[in-house]
Write a protein that holds these residues in place. Structure first.
Motif, PDB file in Angstrom:
ATOM      1  N   CYS A 257      -4.609 -11.829   1.348  1.00 18.62           N
ATOM      2  CA  CYS A 257      -3.230 -11.335   1.192  1.00 18.62           C
ATOM      3  C   CYS A 257      -2.623 -11.489  -0.203  1.00 18.62           C
ATOM      4  CB  CYS A 257      -2.325 -12.033   2.207  1.00 18.62           C
ATOM      5  SG  CYS A 257      -2.800 -11.764   3.932  1.00 18.62           S
ATOM      6  N   ILE A 271       1.305  -5.016   4.226  1.00 16.21           N
ATOM      7  CA  ILE A 271       2.360  -5.775   4.904  1.00 16.21           C
ATOM      8  C   ILE A 271       3.431  -6.129   3.876  1.00 16.21           C
ATOM      9  CG2 ILE A 271       0.889  -6.657   6.733  1.00 16.21           C
ATOM     10  CD1 ILE A 271       0.508  -9.207   5.145  1.00 16.21           C
ATOM     11  N   GLU A 274       8.211 -11.372   4.547  1.00  9.97           N
ATOM     12  CA  GLU A 274       7.689 -12.616   5.082  1.00  9.97           C
ATOM     13  C   GLU A 274       6.516 -12.404   6.037  1.00  9.97           C
ATOM     14  OE1 GLU A 274      10.832 -15.012   6.617  1.00  9.97           O
ATOM     15  OE2 GLU A 274      11.790 -15.276   4.659  1.00  9.97           O
ATOM     16  N   GLU A 275       6.120 -11.149   6.247  1.00 12.14           N
ATOM     17  CA  GLU A 275       4.862 -10.912   6.961  1.00 12.14           C
ATOM     18  C   GLU A 275       3.691 -11.418   6.127  1.00 12.14           C
ATOM     19  OE1 GLU A 275       5.894  -6.793   9.389  1.00 12.14           O
ATOM     20  OE2 GLU A 275       4.943  -6.685   7.421  1.00 12.14           O
TER      21      GLU A 275
END
Length: 352
Positions: A257, A271, A274-275
């Motif tokens: 991520c 995404i 806060e994902e």
């Protein structure tokens, strides 16, 4: 005083005095053997200056007098103190002030064996605590050694990719220290701070699976090449997943991520906000910072002022704006890490 009370007081080694005025006390009943040495006789004269006999009581008299003036029936104790008799024996004594039948009463007790047992118990407790502290310190030392070994393994693992691209061992070590500093500022538990220090340097581990013709290309990548390059996030996550080791699980999360963007335009999953795991959001900030302010063969170093200005323009789109503010508050810490972890570490890492 009844015979029953006298027997009780004798069995408990308690002597009863009645406070008359100032420092004067009257002894009720004959003085026991242990007290005779201090009084000089077995019975007390009409005026007995008890604080002169036991100077320690001078410290207690003000509190005792207030207690008597308030006519308090509950006991007020002086705490224990030690006196030495003619034979050199130590006696543990304790005074108690209370108001009984409209009289100011002072009880003087020889704690005797009770005191010695309590001292022995406290000593055992103290020794137990010292032993426990020693064991805990030993566990902490061993845990620290394990963490240091884990960090060295992680750095060595990441160094495999440094043979193939332009990242340096010092760079990845700094990433871990930067990320740990931010985690500490966010009041993370100590274990998680240690984990991110080890995990963050592994964010680009997946580059080991990218072909050299793309990884080492000096010019701009084509769309097709960039699509392949983006796969390093998923490759790194797959390499690190399912280890049941917290630091490696966190590293997998970061590897997957760290190229996601706050506004959802990143990769590989697009995404947003806060994902994106906070570990990846932290790593993204510190990775960009370190890359901007250090020179590489393909670029010059940017001044910190210019780097921060550029990063500020990315806050809210690429970077988490709240975490970027935390980062700004830690700039003095980040500068110190940059100074202490310099490029000479590359030689140390490559020689391990």
């Amino acid at each position: 005083m009844t015979n029953l009370l006298s027997a009780i007081y004798d069995s408990l080694n308690i002597v009863v005095f009645v406070h008359e005025r100032d420092s004067d006390f009257t002894l009720h009943a004959a003085a026991p053997d242990w007290l005779v040495f201090f009084l000089g006789k077995s019975s007390c004269p009409q005026t007995c200056a008890l604080p002169d006999v036991f100077p320690y009581l001078t410290c207690f008299m003000d509190d005792a007098q207030q207690h008597w003036d308030a006519k308090q029936a509950f006991p007020l104790t002086s705490g224990s103190w030690i006196e030495t008799d003619a034979l050199g024996n130590e006696l543990a004594l304790e005074a108690t002030a209370l108001w009984v039948d409209n009289q100011a009463v002072l009880l003087l007790q020889n704690l005797g064996e009770k005191y010695r047992q309590e001292v022995s118990r406290l000593q055992q407790v103290r020794n137990g605590l010292l032993t426990q502290e020693k064991l805990e310190n030993e566990v902490q030392k061993r845990t620290l050694k394990i963490k240091q070994r884990e960090e060295e393994i992680a750095i060595k693992l990441v160094s495999l990719t440094s043979y193939r691209d332009e990242e340096t061992g010092a760079h990845v070590r700094r990433i871990g220290l930067y990320a740990a500093a931010m985690a500490k500022a966010l009041n993370w538990p100590a274990q998680q701070i240690d984990d991110i220090r080890i995990a963050a340097p592994m964010h680009d581990l997946g580059k080991i699976g990218i072909p050299d013709r793309i990884l080492l290309k000096k010019g701009k990548l084509t769309d097709a090449e960039f699509s392949i390059m983006k796969r390093h996030t998923e490759i790194g996550a797959k390499m690190l997943n399912d280890s049941n080791i917290p630091a490696l699980d966190m590293a997998a999360e970061i590897a997957l991520c760290h190229h996601e963007k706050w506004n959802g335009t990143g990769y590989p999953r697009e995404i947003q906000g806060e994902e994106i795991p906070i570990t990846a959001r932290i790593t993204s900030i510190v990775d960009i910072y370190d890359a901007l302010v250090h020179e590489r063969v393909y670029k010059k170093a940017m001044s910190e002022k210019d780097a921060i200005a550029l990063m500020a323009s990315m806050a809210g789109s690429h970077l988490d704006p709240a975490l970027f503010e935390v980062f700004l508050g830690l700039l003095p810490v980040m500068r110190r890490i940059r100074t202490e972890v310099h490029e000479l570490e590359d030689l140390m890492v490559s020689c391990v």
